[in-house]
Enzyme design. Structure first.
Site, PDB file in Angstrom:
ATOM      1  N   LYS A  47       0.826  -1.196   0.000  1.00  0.00           N
ATOM      2  CA  LYS A  47       0.000   0.000   0.000  1.00  0.00           C
ATOM      3  C   LYS A  47       0.867   1.255   0.000  1.00  0.00           C
ATOM      4  O   LYS A  47       0.389   2.347  -0.269  1.00  0.00           O
ATOM      5  CB  LYS A  47      -0.872   0.032   1.276  1.00  0.00           C
ATOM      6  CG  LYS A  47      -1.707  -1.187   1.487  1.00  0.00           C
ATOM      7  CD  LYS A  47      -2.391  -1.083   2.871  1.00  0.00           C
ATOM      8  CE  LYS A  47      -3.106  -2.380   3.198  1.00  0.00           C
ATOM      9  NZ  LYS A  47      -3.581  -2.391   4.602  1.00  0.00           N
ATOM     10  N   GLY A  48       2.136   1.074   0.328  1.00  0.00           N
ATOM     11  CA  GLY A  48       3.015   2.223   0.585  1.00  0.00           C
ATOM     12  C   GLY A  48       3.149   3.211  -0.558  1.00  0.00           C
ATOM     13  O   GLY A  48       3.433   4.381  -0.345  1.00  0.00           O
ATOM     14  N   GLU A 103       7.459   2.472  -6.729  1.00  0.00           N
ATOM     15  CA  GLU A 103       7.716   1.977  -5.372  1.00  0.00           C
ATOM     16  C   GLU A 103       7.850   3.120  -4.384  1.00  0.00           C
ATOM     17  O   GLU A 103       8.273   4.214  -4.746  1.00  0.00           O
ATOM     18  CB  GLU A 103       9.014   1.147  -5.353  1.00  0.00           C
ATOM     19  CG  GLU A 103       8.795  -0.347  -5.265  1.00  0.00           C
ATOM     20  CD  GLU A 103       8.235  -0.828  -3.921  1.00  0.00           C
ATOM     21  OE1 GLU A 103       7.517  -0.083  -3.223  1.00  0.00           O
ATOM     22  OE2 GLU A 103       8.517  -1.981  -3.582  1.00  0.00           O
ATOM     23  N   ASP A 104       7.509   2.835  -3.143  1.00  0.00           N
ATOM     24  CA  ASP A 104       7.706   3.832  -2.088  1.00  0.00           C
ATOM     25  C   ASP A 104       9.169   3.884  -1.661  1.00  0.00           C
ATOM     26  O   ASP A 104       9.758   4.947  -1.545  1.00  0.00           O
ATOM     27  CB  ASP A 104       6.792   3.551  -0.882  1.00  0.00           C
ATOM     28  CG  ASP A 104       6.864   2.110  -0.386  1.00  0.00           C
ATOM     29  OD1 ASP A 104       7.544   1.272  -1.025  1.00  0.00           O
ATOM     30  OD2 ASP A 104       6.237   1.806   0.648  1.00  0.00           O
ATOM     31  N   ASP A 107      14.725  -1.043  -0.197  1.00  0.00           N
ATOM     32  CA  ASP A 107      15.528  -1.315   0.987  1.00  0.00           C
ATOM     33  C   ASP A 107      16.554  -2.393   0.591  1.00  0.00           C
ATOM     34  O   ASP A 107      17.517  -2.085  -0.095  1.00  0.00           O
ATOM     35  CB  ASP A 107      14.536  -1.743   2.087  1.00  0.00           C
ATOM     36  CG  ASP A 107      15.141  -1.809   3.464  1.00  0.00           C
ATOM     37  OD1 ASP A 107      15.633  -0.794   3.947  1.00  0.00           O
ATOM     38  OD2 ASP A 107      15.110  -2.894   4.071  1.00  0.00           O
ATOM     39  N   LYS A 135      17.256   3.418  -0.008  1.00  0.00           N
ATOM     40  CA  LYS A 135      18.221   3.235   1.087  1.00  0.00           C
ATOM     41  C   LYS A 135      19.353   2.371   0.547  1.00  0.00           C
ATOM     42  O   LYS A 135      19.388   1.165   0.801  1.00  0.00           O
ATOM     43  CB  LYS A 135      17.561   2.459   2.241  1.00  0.00           C
ATOM     44  CG  LYS A 135      16.713   3.233   3.200  1.00  0.00           C
ATOM     45  CD  LYS A 135      16.270   2.275   4.334  1.00  0.00           C
ATOM     46  CE  LYS A 135      15.250   2.897   5.240  1.00  0.00           C
ATOM     47  NZ  LYS A 135      14.687   1.890   6.194  1.00  0.00           N
ATOM     48  N   PHE A 156      14.381   4.111   9.951  1.00  0.00           N
ATOM     49  CA  PHE A 156      13.013   3.715   9.625  1.00  0.00           C
ATOM     50  C   PHE A 156      12.150   4.957   9.473  1.00  0.00           C
ATOM     51  O   PHE A 156      12.044   5.770  10.387  1.00  0.00           O
ATOM     52  CB  PHE A 156      12.433   2.787  10.687  1.00  0.00           C
ATOM     53  CG  PHE A 156      11.229   2.057  10.165  1.00  0.00           C
ATOM     54  CD1 PHE A 156      11.373   0.895   9.412  1.00  0.00           C
ATOM     55  CD2 PHE A 156       9.950   2.555  10.376  1.00  0.00           C
ATOM     56  CE1 PHE A 156      10.257   0.247   8.884  1.00  0.00           C
ATOM     57  CE2 PHE A 156       8.836   1.904   9.848  1.00  0.00           C
ATOM     58  CZ  PHE A 156       8.997   0.741   9.107  1.00  0.00           C
ATOM     59  N   ASP A 163       4.283   3.211   6.345  1.00  0.00           N
ATOM     60  CA  ASP A 163       3.653   2.920   7.627  1.00  0.00           C
ATOM     61  C   ASP A 163       4.604   2.317   8.651  1.00  0.00           C
ATOM     62  O   ASP A 163       5.646   1.765   8.325  1.00  0.00           O
ATOM     63  CB  ASP A 163       2.527   1.913   7.424  1.00  0.00           C
ATOM     64  CG  ASP A 163       3.084   0.517   7.120  1.00  0.00           C
ATOM     65  OD1 ASP A 163       3.883   0.394   6.168  1.00  0.00           O
ATOM     66  OD2 ASP A 163       2.762  -0.439   7.851  1.00  0.00           O
ATOM     67  N   ARG A 169       0.555   6.406   7.690  1.00  0.00           N
ATOM     68  CA  ARG A 169       0.628   6.573   6.229  1.00  0.00           C
ATOM     69  C   ARG A 169       0.120   7.954   5.815  1.00  0.00           C
ATOM     70  O   ARG A 169       0.491   8.472   4.776  1.00  0.00           O
ATOM     71  CB  ARG A 169      -0.234   5.526   5.516  1.00  0.00           C
ATOM     72  CG  ARG A 169       0.238   4.096   5.661  1.00  0.00           C
ATOM     73  CD  ARG A 169      -0.554   3.211   4.688  1.00  0.00           C
ATOM     74  NE  ARG A 169      -0.414   1.796   4.993  1.00  0.00           N
ATOM     75  CZ  ARG A 169       0.602   1.023   4.596  1.00  0.00           C
ATOM     76  NH1 ARG A 169       1.576   1.536   3.874  1.00  0.00           N
ATOM     77  NH2 ARG A 169       0.634  -0.248   4.906  1.00  0.00           N
TER      78      ARG A 169
HETATM   79  P1  XMP Z   1      12.941  -4.635   0.270  1.00  0.00           P
HETATM   80  O1  XMP Z   1      12.545  -5.913  -0.383  1.00  0.00           O
HETATM   81  O2  XMP Z   1      13.570  -3.653  -0.666  1.00  0.00           O
HETATM   82  O3  XMP Z   1      11.595  -4.098   0.837  1.00  0.00           O
HETATM   83  O4  XMP Z   1      13.796  -4.871   1.479  1.00  0.00           O
HETATM   84  C1  XMP Z   1      11.114  -2.843   0.622  1.00  0.00           C
HETATM   85  C2  XMP Z   1       9.869  -2.726   1.470  1.00  0.00           C
HETATM   86  O5  XMP Z   1      10.252  -2.693   2.849  1.00  0.00           O
HETATM   87  C3  XMP Z   1       9.464  -1.779   3.546  1.00  0.00           C
HETATM   88  N1  XMP Z   1      10.355  -0.771   4.160  1.00  0.00           N
HETATM   89  C4  XMP Z   1       9.963   0.269   4.879  1.00  0.00           C
HETATM   90  N2  XMP Z   1       8.727   0.688   5.210  1.00  0.00           N
HETATM   91  N3  XMP Z   1       9.678   2.508   6.379  1.00  0.00           N
HETATM   92  C5  XMP Z   1       8.607   1.811   5.965  1.00  0.00           C
HETATM   93  O6  XMP Z   1       7.493   2.211   6.285  1.00  0.00           O
HETATM   94  C6  XMP Z   1      10.946   2.158   6.087  1.00  0.00           C
HETATM   95  O7  XMP Z   1      11.896   2.838   6.502  1.00  0.00           O
HETATM   96  C7  XMP Z   1      11.092   0.967   5.287  1.00  0.00           C
HETATM   97  N4  XMP Z   1      12.176   0.332   4.811  1.00  0.00           N
HETATM   98  C8  XMP Z   1      11.683  -0.738   4.119  1.00  0.00           C
HETATM   99  C9  XMP Z   1       8.521  -1.178   2.531  1.00  0.00           C
HETATM  100  O8  XMP Z   1       7.308  -1.865   2.590  1.00  0.00           O
HETATM  101  C10 XMP Z   1       9.177  -1.427   1.207  1.00  0.00           C
HETATM  102  O9  XMP Z   1       8.264  -1.555   0.126  1.00  0.00           O
HETATM  103 MG    MG Z   2       6.236  -1.320  -0.129  1.00  0.00          MG
END
Ligand code: XMP
Ligand code: MG
Length: 184
Positions: A47-48, A103-104, A107, A135, A156, A163, A169
């Site tokens: 949903k991000g 994508e939001d 990571d 990141k 984070f 979220d 959100r």
């Molecule tokens: P990957 O597979 O790239 O995952 O490790 C990315 C997803 O991890 C979540 N994510 C976060 N969500 N704050 C958040 O709210 C953060 O700082 C964060 N870091 C990773 C997010 O769902 C993203 O799509």
């Molecule tokens: Mg996500």
């Protein structure tokens, strides 16, 4: 009611104005890239990415199709590439189409890599990736966005779609979550 944000947010990392300015700029780069194309399928990962998708799409000057996918978050046991559990799939066929994954945040990169592998099997014309946040320090697999909004440190963050435990959100900015929220 949302709790007092002073108790949740360590610091505002990216304010509302900076988000809007940067997203417009991204849209103009994306418009330039697709200037000879007629259509684009924008795929937000629920949903991000919803807020980012909405803001970005407003400035895209092609005929676009807004699509949404939901995938299960990976766990340490799912290593096989190209294998992602799809909870909600696309409503449209992407064969021979330009696809832009929205994508939001990237990571480790595992989710996006698996998703891209899955979509590539459907023979799209092209798949590109735009992420609001990156990141890079955390990356474990080789995947790079074609466009990104902001590189951020390994903290984070919440807000503008992101979220913590499904909350926050709706904050209009990106903020670093206080450690006491998830450690306390
Ligand atoms: P990957 O597979 O790239 O995952 O490790 C990315 C997803 O991890 C979540 N994510 C976060 N969500 N704050 C958040 O709210 C953060 O700082 C964060 N870091 C990773 C997010 O769902 C993203 O799509
Ligand atoms: Mg996500």
């Amino acid at each position: 009611m949302i709790s007092d944000t002073n108790e949740i947010i360590e610091k505002v990392l990216i304010d509302e104005d900076s988000l809007n300015v940067r997203i417009k700029k991204l849209a103009s780069q994306i418009n330039d890239h697709y200037k000879d194309e007629d259509t684009l399928i924008m795929v937000a990962i629920l949903k991000g990415s919803v807020m980012f998708m909405a803001e970005l799409a407003k400035h895209i000057k092609l005929d676009i199709n807004l699509e949404f996918m939901a995938v299960s978050s990976y766990d340490s046991g799912t290593i096989s590439s190209g294998n992602v559990k799809i909870l909600k799939d696309l409503d449209t066929d992407i064969k021979d189409k330009n696809v832009l994954l929205v994508e939001d945040i990237i990571d480790t990169g595992h989710t996006l890599l698996k998703l891209r592998n899955n979509l590539e099997k459907r023979d799209p014309k092209d798949i590109k990736i735009v992420t609001l946040l990156d990141k890079p320090e955390r990356r474990e697999v080789d995947i790079k966005p074609d466009w990104y909004g902001f590189k951020i440190p390994n903290e984070f963050v919440v807000g503008f779609g992101l979220d913590y435990d499904q909350k926050y959100r709706n904050l209009p900015y990106i903020g670093i979550l206080k450690r006491s929220v998830y450690e306390g």
